[in-house]
Design an enzyme around this catalytic site. Structure first.
Site, short mmCIF file in Angstrom:
data_model
loop_
_atom_site.label_atom_id
_atom_site.label_comp_id
_atom_site.label_asym_id
_atom_site.label_seq_id
_atom_site.Cartn_x
_atom_site.Cartn_y
_atom_site.Cartn_z
N ASP A 1 20.06 -7.78 -8.34
CA ASP A 1 18.70 -7.27 -8.54
C ASP A 1 17.71 -8.44 -8.64
O ASP A 1 16.59 -8.38 -8.13
CB ASP A 1 18.60 -6.46 -9.84
CG ASP A 1 19.37 -5.15 -9.77
OD1 ASP A 1 19.67 -4.68 -8.66
OD2 ASP A 1 19.68 -4.58 -10.85
N GLU B 1 30.08 -6.36 0.43
CA GLU B 1 29.29 -5.43 1.25
C GLU B 1 29.19 -5.92 2.69
O GLU B 1 29.27 -5.13 3.64
CB GLU B 1 27.90 -5.24 0.63
CG GLU B 1 27.92 -4.42 -0.65
CD GLU B 1 26.76 -4.72 -1.62
OE1 GLU B 1 26.66 -4.00 -2.63
OE2 GLU B 1 26.00 -5.68 -1.39
N1 LIG Z 1 29.93 -16.55 -11.06
C1 LIG Z 1 28.77 -17.03 -10.66
N2 LIG Z 1 28.49 -18.34 -10.80
C2 LIG Z 1 27.32 -18.85 -10.40
N3 LIG Z 1 26.35 -18.13 -9.84
C3 LIG Z 1 26.55 -16.83 -9.66
C4 LIG Z 1 27.78 -16.19 -10.06
N4 LIG Z 1 27.70 -14.89 -9.77
C5 LIG Z 1 26.50 -14.71 -9.20
N5 LIG Z 1 25.79 -15.85 -9.13
C6 LIG Z 1 24.43 -16.02 -8.57
O1 LIG Z 1 23.87 -14.71 -8.39
C7 LIG Z 1 23.69 -14.43 -6.99
C8 LIG Z 1 24.02 -12.97 -6.71
O2 LIG Z 1 25.32 -12.69 -7.13
P1 LIG Z 1 26.38 -11.79 -6.34
O3 LIG Z 1 26.64 -12.37 -5.02
O4 LIG Z 1 27.52 -11.57 -7.25
O5 LIG Z 1 25.52 -10.45 -6.13
P2 LIG Z 1 25.90 -8.91 -6.41
O6 LIG Z 1 27.37 -8.71 -6.22
O7 LIG Z 1 24.98 -8.10 -5.60
O8 LIG Z 1 25.53 -8.76 -7.91
P3 LIG Z 1 25.37 -7.39 -8.73
O9 LIG Z 1 26.52 -7.41 -9.69
O10 LIG Z 1 24.07 -7.55 -9.40
O11 LIG Z 1 25.42 -6.27 -7.74
C9 LIG Z 1 24.55 -15.43 -6.26
O12 LIG Z 1 24.02 -15.65 -4.97
C10 LIG Z 1 24.46 -16.64 -7.18
O13 LIG Z 1 23.25 -17.34 -6.98
MG LIG Z 2 24.51 -5.99 -5.56
#
Ligand SMILES: Nc1ncnc2c1ncn2[C@@H]1O[C@H](COP(=O)(O)OP(=O)(O)OP(=O)(O)O)[C@@H](O)[C@H]1O
Ligand SMILES: [Mg+2]
Length: 332
Positions: free
Chosen positions: A276, A209
């Site tokens: 979330d 994003e």
């Molecule tokens: N594969 C991973 N290994 C370790 N920590 C993770 C992993 N994926 C996510 N996290 C943790 O979760 C947080 C949020 O994940 P991410 O950056 O994937 O958010 P997102 O893409 O908004 O997630 P969502 O799928 O809920 O929309 C990261 O900052 C990290 O702390």
């Molecule tokens: Mg998200």
């Protein structure tokens, strides 16, 4: 100071945090089964259903996360006048959540995503939802509710899944209130709505994003820095928190401070819903007056807990405390 004691004290204060969650409500449905044959009707598997489950999703999952962390929250959003809307209301009531912020719009479908899973594999997902802009009547109802509720909350989470609820008018109603009251407004963004977010307290894009909002790829520490700085300036926020999946998260503050926080997750089972959890823990911590860095460290711990669980999971205050207690020195 982000020592353990400070973080634990903040978690103990979570029950004093009052959060208004506004955004796109969804239901996540799971249908599990076995495949034993191919259908005689079409070349598709026949799934014999063994188990079904339905849970709160989208903005409603943010509500669930705040509750799990010990905070108080009210969900403001729209459902349709349909069977899934009735199921949604039942789940809220059974969970002891207030339905005072739920508006029923007869012209919309309640958003639901149904996954069929057999032999540990997703066979198909079908979505039922409305993505149109709100009707004038529903929009007015939401603005009325917002105006009557905002003064009772320390923070507002805008959980924007781009299904039509979040628009310029809703954000500016919140921002008008923020101006005079120091309200914290945090946004989990949807790429095409970024232009609405100018002036909020914090936006929490994931890396993809952030890249789309900046118009360039993040592939080095230099481009990451450039992205954070660019978003801070463009949207005039106090902070930008870029979540970076397995690499953790990066906090950019208005005063120029930049902090990279590595993930604490050791075993990763399911990353669904981690975003979330991040915005829930972050906002709750800010609502109880945490410093930015402490709020981010706590949200990183909370996300680390939920990715270690199967399904769209939540982290409890106790789990968060344990995670903080068990973390290796230094915390950052
Ligand atoms: N594969 C991973 N290994 C370790 N920590 C993770 C992993 N994926 C996510 N996290 C943790 O979760 C947080 C949020 O994940 P991410 O950056 O994937 O958010 P997102 O893409 O908004 O997630 P969502 O799928 O809920 O929309 C990261 O900052 C990290 O702390
Ligand atoms: Mg998200």
């Amino acid at each position: 100071m982000n020592d353990r004691e400070t973080l634990l004290r903040l978690i103990n204060k979570f029950n004093g945090g009052k959060i208004l969650v506004i955004g796109d409500i969804m239901l996540d449905e799971f249908v599990w089964g076995k495949v034993s044959r191919i259908s005689p009707e079409a070349p598709v598997p026949v799934v014999e259903v063994t188990k079904e489950d339905i849970m709160l999703g989208g903005a409603a999952n943010v509500l669930k996360n705040i509750r799990a962390l010990g905070g108080q929250a009210l969900l403001l959003g729209v459902i349709g006048s349909d069977y899934n809307g009735e199921r949604f209301m039942e789940i809220l009531k059974e969970g002891g959540y207030s339905t005072d912020g739920i508006i029923v719009d007869e012209s919309r479908h309640t958003s639901i995503k149904t996954r069929v899973i057999a032999q540990h594999q997703q066979v198909v997902r079908f979505d039922r939802e409305s993505k149109d802009d709100l009707s004038v009547k529903t929009y007015r109802e939401i603005i009325g509710l917002l105006r009557s509720l905002l003064s009772q909350y320390n923070a507002v989470i805008v959980s924007d899944y781009g299904k039509g609820l979040i628009n310029r008018g809703i954000i500016s109603t919140i921002l008008r209130f923020k101006k005079n009251n120091g309200l914290i407004v945090s946004v989990d963004p949807k790429i095409r709505n970024f232009r609405f977010y100018k002036g909020v307290t914090v936006i929490t894009p994931n890396q993809k994003e952030a890249e789309e909002a900046c118009g360039f790829e993040i592939n080095s520490s230099k481009t990451l820095m450039k992205a954070g700085t660019h978003l801070l300036k463009k949207y005039g926020t106090d902070a930008i928190l870029i979540t970076r999946g397995e690499y953790g998260m990066s906090l950019f503050q208005k005063d120029g401070t930049v902090k990279h926080i590595p993930t604490i997750a050791k075993e990763v089972y399911d990353v669904t819903g981690a975003g979330d959890t991040v915005i829930s823990a972050l906002s709750l911590a800010l609502a109880v007056k945490a410093k930015w860095i402490d709020a981010c460290i706590l949200s990183n711990h909370a996300a680390g807990i939920v990715v270690g669980k199967l399904g769209t999971a939540t982290a409890s205050a106790q789990e968060l405390k344990t995670s903080v207690q068990n973390s290796r020195e230094p915390l950052l």
